[in-house]
Design a protein around this motif. Structure first.
Motif, PDB file in Angstrom:
ATOM      1  N   VAL A 130      81.259  -7.213 -26.973  1.00 40.12           N
ATOM      2  CA  VAL A 130      81.643  -8.379 -26.313  1.00 40.12           C
ATOM      3  C   VAL A 130      82.318  -9.412 -27.507  1.00 40.12           C
ATOM      4  O   VAL A 130      81.312  -9.710 -28.572  1.00 40.12           O
ATOM      5  CB  VAL A 130      80.586  -9.117 -25.502  1.00 40.12           C
ATOM      6  N   ARG A 131      83.199 -10.465 -27.245  1.00 40.08           N
ATOM      7  CA  ARG A 131      83.675 -11.230 -28.215  1.00 40.08           C
ATOM      8  C   ARG A 131      83.732 -12.498 -27.668  1.00 40.08           C
ATOM      9  O   ARG A 131      84.251 -12.370 -26.367  1.00 40.08           O
ATOM     10  CB  ARG A 131      84.950 -10.822 -29.013  1.00 40.08           C
ATOM     11  N   ARG A 132      83.370 -13.854 -28.329  1.00 42.74           N
ATOM     12  CA  ARG A 132      83.400 -14.872 -27.844  1.00 42.74           C
ATOM     13  C   ARG A 132      84.570 -15.796 -28.555  1.00 42.74           C
ATOM     14  O   ARG A 132      84.376 -15.717 -29.849  1.00 42.74           O
ATOM     15  CB  ARG A 132      82.091 -15.756 -27.917  1.00 42.74           C
ATOM     16  N   PHE A 133      85.592 -16.432 -28.040  1.00 42.90           N
ATOM     17  CA  PHE A 133      86.656 -17.131 -28.538  1.00 42.90           C
ATOM     18  C   PHE A 133      86.394 -18.772 -28.260  1.00 42.90           C
ATOM     19  O   PHE A 133      86.152 -19.152 -27.114  1.00 42.90           O
ATOM     20  CB  PHE A 133      87.950 -16.631 -28.283  1.00 42.90           C
ATOM     21  N   ILE A 134      86.533 -19.471 -29.309  1.00 39.67           N
ATOM     22  CA  ILE A 134      86.883 -20.884 -29.162  1.00 39.67           C
ATOM     23  C   ILE A 134      88.161 -21.094 -29.504  1.00 39.67           C
ATOM     24  O   ILE A 134      88.706 -21.042 -30.520  1.00 39.67           O
ATOM     25  CB  ILE A 134      85.669 -21.742 -30.010  1.00 39.67           C
ATOM     26  N   ASN A 135      89.094 -21.703 -28.590  1.00 40.74           N
ATOM     27  CA  ASN A 135      90.504 -22.034 -28.562  1.00 40.74           C
ATOM     28  C   ASN A 135      91.274 -20.704 -29.446  1.00 40.74           C
ATOM     29  O   ASN A 135      91.971 -21.132 -30.454  1.00 40.74           O
ATOM     30  CB  ASN A 135      90.637 -23.449 -29.541  1.00 40.74           C
ATOM     31  N   GLY A 136      90.923 -19.598 -29.000  1.00 38.03           N
ATOM     32  CA  GLY A 136      91.550 -18.562 -29.402  1.00 38.03           C
ATOM     33  C   GLY A 136      91.185 -18.058 -30.895  1.00 38.03           C
ATOM     34  O   GLY A 136      91.736 -17.041 -31.457  1.00 38.03           O
ATOM     35  N   VAL A 137      90.455 -18.722 -31.383  1.00 37.34           N
ATOM     36  CA  VAL A 137      89.646 -18.061 -32.596  1.00 37.34           C
ATOM     37  C   VAL A 137      88.298 -17.350 -32.378  1.00 37.34           C
ATOM     38  O   VAL A 137      87.449 -17.865 -31.679  1.00 37.34           O
ATOM     39  CB  VAL A 137      89.420 -19.326 -33.447  1.00 37.34           C
ATOM     40  N   PHE A 142      79.513  -8.969 -30.230  1.00 41.13           N
ATOM     41  CA  PHE A 142      78.193  -8.344 -30.146  1.00 41.13           C
ATOM     42  C   PHE A 142      78.788  -6.897 -29.602  1.00 41.13           C
ATOM     43  O   PHE A 142      79.649  -6.507 -28.963  1.00 41.13           O
ATOM     44  CB  PHE A 142      77.518  -8.733 -28.972  1.00 41.13           C
ATOM     45  N   SER A 143      77.990  -5.908 -30.481  1.00 39.29           N
ATOM     46  CA  SER A 143      78.323  -4.442 -30.054  1.00 39.29           C
ATOM     47  C   SER A 143      77.056  -3.629 -29.699  1.00 39.29           C
ATOM     48  O   SER A 143      76.017  -4.133 -30.478  1.00 39.29           O
ATOM     49  CB  SER A 143      79.101  -3.651 -31.054  1.00 39.29           C
ATOM     50  N   GLY A 144      77.050  -2.556 -28.816  1.00 41.03           N
ATOM     51  CA  GLY A 144      75.712  -1.876 -28.575  1.00 41.03           C
ATOM     52  C   GLY A 144      76.243  -0.895 -27.568  1.00 41.03           C
ATOM     53  O   GLY A 144      77.432  -0.702 -27.299  1.00 41.03           O
ATOM     54  N   GLY A 160      71.194  -0.764 -28.695  1.00 39.91           N
ATOM     55  CA  GLY A 160      72.083   0.153 -29.629  1.00 39.91           C
ATOM     56  C   GLY A 160      72.212   1.297 -29.091  1.00 39.91           C
ATOM     57  O   GLY A 160      71.854   1.762 -27.908  1.00 39.91           O
ATOM     58  N   PRO A 161      72.946   2.223 -29.610  1.00 39.43           N
ATOM     59  CA  PRO A 161      73.721   1.773 -31.247  1.00 39.43           C
ATOM     60  C   PRO A 161      75.011   0.868 -30.986  1.00 39.43           C
ATOM     61  O   PRO A 161      75.680   0.774 -30.033  1.00 39.43           O
ATOM     62  CB  PRO A 161      73.951   3.143 -31.740  1.00 39.43           C
ATOM     63  N   GLY A 162      75.185   0.113 -31.962  1.00 39.64           N
ATOM     64  CA  GLY A 162      76.383  -0.844 -32.107  1.00 39.64           C
ATOM     65  C   GLY A 162      77.373  -0.027 -32.931  1.00 39.64           C
ATOM     66  O   GLY A 162      77.320   1.148 -32.927  1.00 39.64           O
ATOM     67  N   ALA A 163      78.457  -0.933 -33.276  1.00 41.30           N
ATOM     68  CA  ALA A 163      79.494  -0.529 -34.027  1.00 41.30           C
ATOM     69  C   ALA A 163      79.182   0.471 -35.222  1.00 41.30           C
ATOM     70  O   ALA A 163      79.903   1.243 -35.510  1.00 41.30           O
ATOM     71  CB  ALA A 163      80.486  -1.680 -34.497  1.00 41.30           C
ATOM     72  N   ASN A 164      77.862   0.302 -35.903  1.00 42.96           N
ATOM     73  CA  ASN A 164      77.600   1.037 -36.870  1.00 42.96           C
ATOM     74  C   ASN A 164      77.096   2.262 -36.564  1.00 42.96           C
ATOM     75  O   ASN A 164      76.807   3.362 -37.425  1.00 42.96           O
ATOM     76  CB  ASN A 164      76.655   0.348 -37.784  1.00 42.96           C
ATOM     77  N   ARG A 165      76.720   2.534 -35.285  1.00 48.12           N
ATOM     78  CA  ARG A 165      76.188   3.878 -34.750  1.00 48.12           C
ATOM     79  C   ARG A 165      75.041   4.635 -35.577  1.00 48.12           C
ATOM     80  O   ARG A 165      74.832   5.661 -35.379  1.00 48.12           O
ATOM     81  CB  ARG A 165      77.564   4.825 -34.847  1.00 48.12           C
ATOM     82  N   ASN A 166      74.173   3.753 -35.928  1.00 49.21           N
ATOM     83  CA  ASN A 166      73.022   4.055 -36.563  1.00 49.21           C
ATOM     84  C   ASN A 166      71.814   3.666 -35.693  1.00 49.21           C
ATOM     85  O   ASN A 166      70.702   3.723 -36.118  1.00 49.21           O
ATOM     86  CB  ASN A 166      72.808   3.504 -37.903  1.00 49.21           C
ATOM     87  N   ALA A 171      75.434  -7.744 -34.295  1.00 45.73           N
ATOM     88  CA  ALA A 171      75.728  -9.106 -33.745  1.00 45.73           C
ATOM     89  C   ALA A 171      76.465 -10.227 -35.050  1.00 45.73           C
ATOM     90  O   ALA A 171      75.753  -9.993 -35.968  1.00 45.73           O
ATOM     91  CB  ALA A 171      74.523  -9.858 -33.185  1.00 45.73           C
ATOM     92  N   ARG A 172      77.239 -10.474 -34.795  1.00 44.31           N
ATOM     93  CA  ARG A 172      78.229 -11.449 -35.955  1.00 44.31           C
ATOM     94  C   ARG A 172      78.295 -12.759 -35.286  1.00 44.31           C
ATOM     95  O   ARG A 172      79.269 -12.728 -34.241  1.00 44.31           O
ATOM     96  CB  ARG A 172      79.570 -10.728 -36.175  1.00 44.31           C
ATOM     97  N   ILE A 173      77.638 -13.735 -35.678  1.00 42.89           N
ATOM     98  CA  ILE A 173      77.495 -14.967 -34.902  1.00 42.89           C
ATOM     99  C   ILE A 173      77.952 -16.062 -36.045  1.00 42.89           C
ATOM    100  O   ILE A 173      77.629 -16.304 -37.084  1.00 42.89           O
ATOM    101  CB  ILE A 173      76.172 -15.305 -34.410  1.00 42.89           C
TER     102      ILE A 173
END
Length: 198
Positions: A130-137, A142-144, A160-166, A171-173
């Protein structure tokens, strides 16, 4: 078996302004579904759409290869969308503006997506992002293995697991002080059809 980790994120608590919620106007919009084929079960009040399925309802857009759709007696919609092999189902929604000049959108992908119009929730299963965009940016990602998104309360619950599969979620905020209106030449979010089967 990988360690299962639960991560609870209430983004509204991190913001310096009131959290955005799902676009309220979407609730009163007509639901349109297009697909290659439809089967209707009147007894169970369920329709099954297959082949390049696209559901739109106001700013909401859901795509996949197969969709089970039903509507309750009060007119609320429920849909379970699955992707074609080696593809992902998609979800897109614009949120109510919280500040002038700021447009916030949510984009999600997963192998299966469950949409509940009554509860304003979206559940994403397997390879979920899931990605959150502000004015297209892009601001947050979040991945899981499973993501529960409560649009009414701006609430995320990840397993989990997220994008790292571990076995852990990811989460990148972005810093909240970067949430200012973007310039007109800022990149736009990816096409909601990206990842949908063709």
């Amino acid at each position: 078996m990988g360690v299962r980790v639960w991560l609870l994120l209430v983004l509204g608590a991190c913001l310096t302004h009131a959290p955005s919620r799902a676009e309220r106007a979407d609730r009163g919009q007509t639901t349109l579904i297009v697909a290659d084929h439809q089967t209707v079960d009147d007894l169970k009040q369920v329709s099954v759409f297959t082949g390049h399925v696209v559901l739109t309802k106001g700013t909401i857009r859901v795509t996949g290869e197969r969709m089970e759709y039903r509507e309750d007696a009060e007119g609320y919609q429920y849909a379970v969308v699955t992707a074609a092999p080696d593809s992902l189902a998609t979800f897109h929604e614009r949120r109510d503006p919280s500040r002038p000049g700021v447009e916030e959108t949510i984009d999600g992908v997963a192998e299966r997506i469950e949409y509940d119009n009554r509860a304003d929730t979206v559940k994403l299963f397997t390879r979920a992002i899931v990605r959150r965009f502000i004015n297209g940016v892009a601001h947050d990602e979040f991945s899981g293995d499973k993501i529960f998104y409560d649009a009414r309360n701006s609430h995320y619950d990840l397993t989990g697991p997220g994008a790292n599969r571990n076995g852990r979620v990811t989460a990148r905020i972005a810093p909240r002080n970067t949430e200012t209106p973007a310039k007109e030449d800022s990149p736009k979010p990816p096409d909601p059809d990206h990842g949908a089967s063709r």
